[in-house]
Design a protein around this motif. Structure first.
Motif, PDB file in Angstrom:
ATOM      1  N   GLY A 143       0.817  -1.208   0.000  1.00 24.40           N
ATOM      2  CA  GLY A 143       0.000   0.000   0.000  1.00 24.40           C
ATOM      3  C   GLY A 143       0.849   1.255   0.000  1.00 24.40           C
ATOM      4  N   LYS A 144       1.936   1.231   0.759  1.00 21.28           N
ATOM      5  CA  LYS A 144       2.851   2.378   0.784  1.00 21.28           C
ATOM      6  C   LYS A 144       3.460   2.613  -0.594  1.00 21.28           C
ATOM      7  CE  LYS A 144       4.476   2.384   5.583  1.00 21.28           C
ATOM      8  NZ  LYS A 144       5.670   2.204   6.448  1.00 21.28           N
ATOM      9  N   GLU A 145       3.896   1.525  -1.231  1.00 21.77           N
ATOM     10  CA  GLU A 145       4.525   1.641  -2.545  1.00 21.77           C
ATOM     11  C   GLU A 145       3.540   2.179  -3.581  1.00 21.77           C
ATOM     12  OE1 GLU A 145       5.965  -2.222  -3.470  1.00 21.77           O
ATOM     13  OE2 GLU A 145       7.337  -2.314  -1.756  1.00 21.77           O
ATOM     14  N   VAL A 146       2.338   1.617  -3.584  1.00 21.23           N
ATOM     15  CA  VAL A 146       1.322   2.036  -4.552  1.00 21.23           C
ATOM     16  C   VAL A 146       0.868   3.460  -4.266  1.00 21.23           C
ATOM     17  CG1 VAL A 146      -1.027   1.610  -5.378  1.00 21.23           C
ATOM     18  CG2 VAL A 146       0.536  -0.305  -5.009  1.00 21.23           C
ATOM     19  N   ALA A 149      -9.182  -3.272   0.098  1.00 26.12           N
ATOM     20  CA  ALA A 149     -10.134  -4.368   0.318  1.00 26.12           C
ATOM     21  C   ALA A 149      -9.419  -5.601   0.859  1.00 26.12           C
ATOM     22  CB  ALA A 149     -10.852  -4.698  -0.986  1.00 26.12           C
ATOM     23  N   GLU A 150      -8.235  -5.898   0.319  1.00 24.94           N
ATOM     24  CA  GLU A 150      -7.475  -7.065   0.782  1.00 24.94           C
ATOM     25  C   GLU A 150      -7.116  -6.940   2.259  1.00 24.94           C
ATOM     26  OE1 GLU A 150      -4.047  -7.688  -1.633  1.00 24.94           O
ATOM     27  OE2 GLU A 150      -5.193  -8.261  -3.416  1.00 24.94           O
ATOM     28  N   PHE A 151      -6.731  -5.740   2.675  1.00 25.69           N
ATOM     29  CA  PHE A 151      -6.349  -5.515   4.069  1.00 25.69           C
ATOM     30  C   PHE A 151      -7.520  -5.792   5.009  1.00 25.69           C
ATOM     31  CE2 PHE A 151      -5.956  -2.613   7.743  1.00 25.69           C
ATOM     32  CZ  PHE A 151      -4.742  -3.041   8.264  1.00 25.69           C
ATOM     33  N   GLU A 169      -4.619   4.867  -7.712  1.00 28.65           N
ATOM     34  CA  GLU A 169      -5.877   4.763  -6.966  1.00 28.65           C
ATOM     35  C   GLU A 169      -6.523   3.387  -7.090  1.00 28.65           C
ATOM     36  OE1 GLU A 169      -5.260   7.175  -9.119  1.00 28.65           O
ATOM     37  OE2 GLU A 169      -5.561   9.146  -8.187  1.00 28.65           O
ATOM     38  N   SER A 170      -6.549   2.845  -8.311  1.00 26.65           N
ATOM     39  CA  SER A 170      -7.244   1.573  -8.512  1.00 26.65           C
ATOM     40  C   SER A 170      -6.543   0.434  -7.783  1.00 26.65           C
ATOM     41  CB  SER A 170      -7.342   1.253 -10.008  1.00 26.65           C
ATOM     42  OG  SER A 170      -6.053   1.177 -10.593  1.00 26.65           O
ATOM     43  N   LYS A 171      -5.209   0.403  -7.844  1.00 24.96           N
ATOM     44  CA  LYS A 171      -4.462  -0.643  -7.142  1.00 24.96           C
ATOM     45  C   LYS A 171      -4.602  -0.487  -5.631  1.00 24.96           C
ATOM     46  CE  LYS A 171      -0.961  -1.499 -10.705  1.00 24.96           C
ATOM     47  NZ  LYS A 171       0.489  -1.476 -11.029  1.00 24.96           N
TER      48      LYS A 171
END
Length: 241
Positions: A134-137, A151-153, A143-145
């Motif tokens: 999440g930090k990297e993205v 949701a995964e978290f 936004e989409s990733k």
């Protein structure tokens, strides 16, 4: 089997959560009788009114049947059917996004407590991996990733909590909130805050501090709700039509 309800939230919901976990763990099987109301008052350290409210919730969820003069008995529970029934009730009532978030707060604030207590080392590694991704993205502005990782978290926390019914219900809720969740991440600064809040929630889980994890989850969800409201979310009933 049961323990006094800790005041993390609604006392009746605390009883419901303990009984549902006992059913999920196989401690209660279909046809088993629950303890008498007066005994549950002692077990949970609550009043009879609180116990009766919890029993009403369990009846509504289809978990138990009350036989007058005999007591409360565990039903044959099919998690998929229960979730479908609850999702249908949400659709019939055409609840607002606000109401969906109230349900989400009940589910996730309890799930994060169970996750803190039940997560194994693999669960913790996966949560940490999601936070790092999440930090990297987030730094790259995707936004989409980030919406997928978000949701995964949340789903991983519910999965690690160990309650299959809650997991299926959580999947339904995220679907019902749909576009509104993605739009919230478009609010200036929300992506960065979401990543930071996920990190603080994970830290509390990793420290095995259920009360801190509970508080941080509620704070995070309140902030997400505020972000959704600020972008005039699509009404939930329009998504269901």
């Amino acid at each position: 089997m049961f323990e006094p309800v800790k005041f993390y939230g609604n006392l009746s919901e605390g009883i419901v959560n303990q009984i549902m976990q006992a059913v999920n763990n196989g401690e209660f099987k279909p046809g088993d009788k629950l303890p008498a109301e007066r005994d549950m008052c002692i077990m949970f350290s609550v009043s009879r009114t609180v116990v009766r409210d919890a029993l009403k919730m369990l009846v509504g969820l289809g978990v138990i049947t009350i036989r007058h003069g005999m007591g409360a008995y565990i039903n044959e529970v099919d998690g998929t059917e229960d979730v479908s029934r609850l999702a249908s009730l949400l659709q019939i009532s055409r609840g607002t996004v606000e109401e969906l978030f109230q349900v989400r707060e009940v589910i996730e604030s309890q799930a994060v407590i169970w996750c803190t207590q039940n997560a194994n080392e693999q669960d913790l590694r996966l949560l940490q991996h999601i936070v790092r991704k999440g930090k990297e993205v987030g730094d790259a502005g995707g936004e989409s990733k980030l919406a997928i990782l978000d949701a995964e978290f949340h789903l991983k926390i519910v999965e690690a909590a160990g309650n299959r019914v809650l997991l299926r219900l959580m999947i339904n809720l995220l679907d019902l909130l749909g576009e509104n969740r993605a739009r919230a991440l478009m609010v200036p600064g929300r992506q960065r805050l979401s990543v930071l809040e996920h990190e603080t929630i994970f830290e509390a889980i990793n420290q095995r501090d259920p009360e801190l994890a509970h508080q941080r989850m509620l704070s995070h969800l309140a902030n997400v709700r505020e972000a959704i409201q600020s972008v005039e979310p699509v009404p939930a009933q329009e998504e269901w039509e």
